[in-house]
Design a protein around this motif. Structure first.
Motif, PDB file in Angstrom:
ATOM      1  N   HIS A  88      -5.540  -1.712  -5.541  1.00  0.00           N
ATOM      2  CA  HIS A  88      -5.156  -0.496  -6.269  1.00  0.00           C
ATOM      3  C   HIS A  88      -5.909   0.721  -5.733  1.00  0.00           C
ATOM      4  O   HIS A  88      -5.343   1.818  -5.606  1.00  0.00           O
ATOM      5  N   ARG A  89      -7.177   0.545  -5.409  1.00  0.00           N
ATOM      6  CA  ARG A  89      -7.963   1.653  -4.871  1.00  0.00           C
ATOM      7  C   ARG A  89      -7.449   2.063  -3.493  1.00  0.00           C
ATOM      8  O   ARG A  89      -7.419   3.246  -3.150  1.00  0.00           O
ATOM      9  N   LEU A  90      -7.028   1.083  -2.710  1.00  0.00           N
ATOM     10  CA  LEU A  90      -6.463   1.398  -1.399  1.00  0.00           C
ATOM     11  C   LEU A  90      -5.135   2.142  -1.540  1.00  0.00           C
ATOM     12  O   LEU A  90      -4.826   3.031  -0.739  1.00  0.00           O
ATOM     13  N   GLN A  91      -4.350   1.787  -2.545  1.00  0.00           N
ATOM     14  CA  GLN A  91      -3.085   2.496  -2.776  1.00  0.00           C
ATOM     15  C   GLN A  91      -3.334   3.972  -3.060  1.00  0.00           C
ATOM     16  O   GLN A  91      -2.622   4.845  -2.557  1.00  0.00           O
ATOM     17  N   LYS A  92      -4.347   4.261  -3.859  1.00  0.00           N
ATOM     18  CA  LYS A  92      -4.684   5.651  -4.155  1.00  0.00           C
ATOM     19  C   LYS A  92      -5.205   6.357  -2.900  1.00  0.00           C
ATOM     20  O   LYS A  92      -4.850   7.506  -2.636  1.00  0.00           O
ATOM     21  N   LEU A  93      -6.028   5.662  -2.137  1.00  0.00           N
ATOM     22  CA  LEU A  93      -6.577   6.256  -0.921  1.00  0.00           C
ATOM     23  C   LEU A  93      -5.481   6.548   0.091  1.00  0.00           C
ATOM     24  O   LEU A  93      -5.569   7.512   0.859  1.00  0.00           O
ATOM     25  N   ASN A  94      -4.431   5.748   0.074  1.00  0.00           N
ATOM     26  CA  ASN A  94      -3.350   5.899   1.036  1.00  0.00           C
ATOM     27  C   ASN A  94      -2.568   7.194   0.842  1.00  0.00           C
ATOM     28  O   ASN A  94      -1.817   7.598   1.732  1.00  0.00           O
ATOM     29  N   ASP A 131      -5.443  12.314   5.600  1.00  0.00           N
ATOM     30  CA  ASP A 131      -6.459  12.180   6.637  1.00  0.00           C
ATOM     31  C   ASP A 131      -7.005  10.764   6.760  1.00  0.00           C
ATOM     32  O   ASP A 131      -7.971  10.531   7.482  1.00  0.00           O
ATOM     33  N   ILE A 132      -6.392   9.797   6.071  1.00  0.00           N
ATOM     34  CA  ILE A 132      -6.834   8.407   6.161  1.00  0.00           C
ATOM     35  C   ILE A 132      -5.614   7.527   6.414  1.00  0.00           C
ATOM     36  O   ILE A 132      -4.638   7.567   5.662  1.00  0.00           O
ATOM     37  N   ALA A 133      -5.649   6.754   7.494  1.00  0.00           N
ATOM     38  CA  ALA A 133      -4.563   5.843   7.844  1.00  0.00           C
ATOM     39  C   ALA A 133      -5.050   4.410   7.665  1.00  0.00           C
ATOM     40  O   ALA A 133      -6.019   3.987   8.296  1.00  0.00           O
ATOM     41  N   ILE A 134      -4.371   3.678   6.784  1.00  0.00           N
ATOM     42  CA  ILE A 134      -4.801   2.331   6.404  1.00  0.00           C
ATOM     43  C   ILE A 134      -3.854   1.300   7.010  1.00  0.00           C
ATOM     44  O   ILE A 134      -2.636   1.479   7.011  1.00  0.00           O
ATOM     45  N   PHE A 135      -4.420   0.207   7.499  1.00  0.00           N
ATOM     46  CA  PHE A 135      -3.604  -0.899   7.999  1.00  0.00           C
ATOM     47  C   PHE A 135      -4.333  -2.201   7.721  1.00  0.00           C
ATOM     48  O   PHE A 135      -5.547  -2.213   7.485  1.00  0.00           O
ATOM     49  N   ASN A 136      -3.580  -3.296   7.723  1.00  0.00           N
ATOM     50  CA  ASN A 136      -4.218  -4.591   7.484  1.00  0.00           C
ATOM     51  C   ASN A 136      -4.240  -5.416   8.768  1.00  0.00           C
ATOM     52  O   ASN A 136      -3.843  -4.941   9.836  1.00  0.00           O
ATOM     53  N   ALA A 137      -4.682  -6.648   8.646  1.00  0.00           N
ATOM     54  CA  ALA A 137      -4.955  -7.443   9.846  1.00  0.00           C
ATOM     55  C   ALA A 137      -3.740  -8.168  10.409  1.00  0.00           C
ATOM     56  O   ALA A 137      -3.708  -8.458  11.608  1.00  0.00           O
ATOM     57  N   HIS A 138      -2.741  -8.480   9.571  1.00  0.00           N
ATOM     58  CA  HIS A 138      -1.720  -9.420  10.030  1.00  0.00           C
ATOM     59  C   HIS A 138      -0.290  -8.900   9.961  1.00  0.00           C
ATOM     60  O   HIS A 138       0.614  -9.541  10.510  1.00  0.00           O
ATOM     61  N   ASP A 139      -0.054  -7.786   9.310  1.00  0.00           N
ATOM     62  CA  ASP A 139       1.311  -7.290   9.160  1.00  0.00           C
ATOM     63  C   ASP A 139       1.803  -6.693  10.482  1.00  0.00           C
ATOM     64  O   ASP A 139       1.188  -5.768  11.013  1.00  0.00           O
ATOM     65  N   ILE A 154       0.831  -1.195   0.000  1.00  0.00           N
ATOM     66  CA  ILE A 154       0.000   0.000   0.000  1.00  0.00           C
ATOM     67  C   ILE A 154       0.872   1.254   0.000  1.00  0.00           C
ATOM     68  O   ILE A 154       0.607   2.216  -0.714  1.00  0.00           O
ATOM     69  N   ALA A 155       1.944   1.234   0.770  1.00  0.00           N
ATOM     70  CA  ALA A 155       2.794   2.421   0.887  1.00  0.00           C
ATOM     71  C   ALA A 155       3.558   2.698  -0.404  1.00  0.00           C
ATOM     72  O   ALA A 155       3.722   3.855  -0.810  1.00  0.00           O
ATOM     73  N   THR A 156       4.014   1.637  -1.076  1.00  0.00           N
ATOM     74  CA  THR A 156       4.780   1.769  -2.314  1.00  0.00           C
ATOM     75  C   THR A 156       4.232   0.754  -3.306  1.00  0.00           C
ATOM     76  O   THR A 156       4.594  -0.433  -3.242  1.00  0.00           O
TER      77      THR A 156
END
Length: 281
Positions: A240-246, A250-258, A210-212
């Motif tokens: 891909h949509r999450l990459q753009k949102l990242n 004002d939006i901080a994205i994270f996943n469940a297992h990393d 997501i970051a890169t």
């Protein structure tokens, strides 16, 4: 609202380099079950549950192959109910549970909160109750949860469609359809201060994805992701949509297992800001 970042299930499979992207091929990796506990004016809300006390007491119900492959710690103190109590709350204070999906490492704690209303996408509920023993464990919902099923008939949210709020009393907690990993997989957005936290569940597995965008997940994670996807094209499109949102501040994205995703949020105090700490991984 105040959000606590919890790890409700550490997993230590072999092959750290293939899973975490660093370490030896024969070293143990570290994965987490990243859960949110949200304090609201209407009680507590859990986003996912991780493994539950029943799983700790009888790990065979998770499947011997899954236990052998993931090597979970099975630590009772990591369960959501133990951490809720450690924070000074009662399990009865958990009024709502919102699930990204019903896979065994996300829904194992449901029986520990039998009075909570359980929010999940209707397609996910249908798939789980139809009974795939490979990923869904009936013991996790055999107690008869009070289900609140959500469909795609909601509003738009930063380009994502079919977004539903939990209800009139929780307009700042949103269920966002992100199918692909499972049929009814969802992200959960929580308003935090002037921004949002977005729990993306298993929409991606490695923070670098997501970051890169050009960064690929380690080989072991890529193999696992493809093996468990129900719709790979949909999962990649949502990634891909999450990459753009990242790119939004004002939006901080994270996943469940990393573990990198988990550590950068968990180590902040208080856990209320939508902006994560600088990635130290």
């Amino acid at each position: 609202m105040k959000a606590h970042h919890l790890n409700t299930g550490t997993m230590c499979p072999l092959g750290a380099r293939l899973v975490n992207g660093r370490g030896g091929l024969l070293s143990r990796a570290r994965l987490v079950c990243h859960v949110l506990l949200i304090e609201t004016g209407d009680g507590l809300v859990l986003v996912d549950t991780g493994l539950g006390t029943g799983d700790i007491a009888d790990p065979n119900r998770l499947g011997r192959m899954w236990v052998r492959q993931t090597s979970p710690r099975l630590d009772p103190s990591e369960t959501a109910i133990a951490q809720v109590q450690a924070l000074g709350f009662s399990p009865r204070d958990v009024r709502h549970i919102v699930l990204t999906h019903l896979d065994l490492d996300h829904a194992g704690g449901l029986p520990d909160f039998p009075e909570a209303t359980v929010h999940v996408h209707a397609r996910e509920h249908a798939a789980a109750t139809a009974g795939s023993k490979m990923r869904y464990i009936r013991d996790h919902f055999s107690h008869g949860p009070r289900w609140a099923l959500h469909d795609d008939g909601g509003e738009d949210w930063f380009g994502f469609r079919g977004v539903r709020a939990l209800g009139d009393h929780q307009p700042d907690i949103l269920l966002i359809p992100l199918p692909g990993h499972t049929a009814g997989h969802s992200g959960i957005a929580v308003r935090s201060g002037d921004g949002w936290l977005l729990h993306a569940g298993d929409a991606y597995f490695f923070h670098g994805q997501i970051a890169t965008p050009e960064v690929k997940a380690p080989l072991g994670l890529r193999f696992f992701q493809r093996r468990v996807d129900t719709d790979r094209a949909a999962r990649i499109a949502n990634q891909h949509r999450l990459q753009k949102l990242n790119t939004r501040a004002d939006i901080a994205i994270f996943n469940a297992h990393d573990p990198v995703d988990y550590d950068r949020f968990h180590q902040r105090a208080p856990a209320t800001s939508a902006e994560p700490a600088r990635d130290h991984g």
